[in-house]
Scaffold this active site. Structure first.
Site, PDB file in Angstrom:
ATOM      1  N   LYS A  28       0.471  -0.830   0.056  1.00 26.12           N
ATOM      2  CA  LYS A  28       0.289   0.136  -0.039  1.00 26.12           C
ATOM      3  C   LYS A  28       0.729   0.923   0.231  1.00 26.12           C
ATOM      4  CE  LYS A  28      -3.976  -0.347   2.472  1.00 26.12           C
ATOM      5  NZ  LYS A  28      -5.000   0.266   3.609  1.00 26.12           N
ATOM      6  N   GLU A  55      -5.252   0.649  17.064  1.00 23.92           N
ATOM      7  CA  GLU A  55      -6.701   0.086  16.753  1.00 23.92           C
ATOM      8  C   GLU A  55      -7.602   0.592  15.761  1.00 23.92           C
ATOM      9  OE1 GLU A  55      -9.907  -2.563  19.427  1.00 23.92           O
ATOM     10  OE2 GLU A  55      -8.592  -1.071  20.980  1.00 23.92           O
ATOM     11  N   ASP A  84      -7.945   4.227   4.743  1.00 26.91           N
ATOM     12  CA  ASP A  84      -8.921   2.913   4.479  1.00 26.91           C
ATOM     13  C   ASP A  84      -9.579   1.971   3.749  1.00 26.91           C
ATOM     14  OD1 ASP A  84      -9.030   0.940   6.648  1.00 26.91           O
ATOM     15  OD2 ASP A  84     -10.632   1.818   6.650  1.00 26.91           O
TER      16      ASP A  84
END
Length: 208
Positions: A28, A55, A84
């Site tokens: 990525k 997290e 994301d």
């Protein structure tokens, strides 16, 4: 789309200099660095800086991207860009979605994750194999300012996986209008049509 609303004057410009890519995923990071080439940025990854991975407690791609970008900007004192992204399969109610990496288990084994998706689809033999990738980008500054952008690409899923290029679920994703998977596609060609390329074009138009 901007974290400050849709008025162009509200968007903060990104100045040349160091930019942290808030990811420990080498594939990525490489893809993002290629998309930012020629922008006067000195790209470093969160992994290079030994930053912890926060997290991901958000319930959307945008929320998780913002969470990661803010954490990296706070800890590094530099602007940080987080992505994301994930695969959403229509017949699985949008799963794996924001849990795309987690379907690979602790080791983020995407061969396992792709097999899991296929097993679930095989249990519904008449179900459509339509799917799409989503990419949310969040660009955060150490003072707390955040801009965000979201891209998407639609396609269908193939089995068995095809190609060794790309990363994640790329070998099973066949974009609409193409006869090769993302896993068989060279990076420049993939970036032209991918969810990440879509989000980056929005970001580049807004912040450079």
């Amino acid at each position: 789309m901007s974290g400050e609303g849709n008025e162009p004057q509200a968007i903060r410009k990104l100045q040349p200099g160091k930019l942290v890519i808030a990811s420990h995923n080498a594939g990525k990071v490489r893809e993002i660095a290629a998309l930012l080439e020629g922008r006067g940025l000195d790209v470093i990854s969160a992994g290079d800086l030994d930053l912890p991975e926060p997290e991901e407690t958000g319930t959307t791609f945008v929320m998780n991207a913002e969470l990661k970008a803010r954490a990296a900007a706070d800890l590094s004192g530099l602007p940080a860009l987080a992505d994301d992204s994930g695969l959403c399969v229509d017949a699985l109610g949008g799963d794996p979605g924001i849990f795309s990496a987690r379907w690979g288990g602790e080791n983020k084994d995407f061969n396992h994750a792709m097999g899991l998706v296929e097993d679930k689809l095989a249990a519904q033999p008449d179900a459509p194999r339509d799917a799409h990738f989503v990419c949310a980008l969040a660009l955060a500054w150490p003072d707390g300012h955040v801009e965000w952008f979201e891209g998407r690409v639609d396609g269908t899923l193939v089995w068995p996986p095809r190609g060794t290029k790309g990363h994640g679920y790329d070998p099973v994703f066949l974009p609409i209008g193409y006869d090769i998977t993302f896993g068989e596609m060279d990076e420049p060609a993939k970036n032209e049509i991918s969810h990440r390329g879509d989000a980056f074009r929005q970001m580049v138009a807004a912040v450079f």
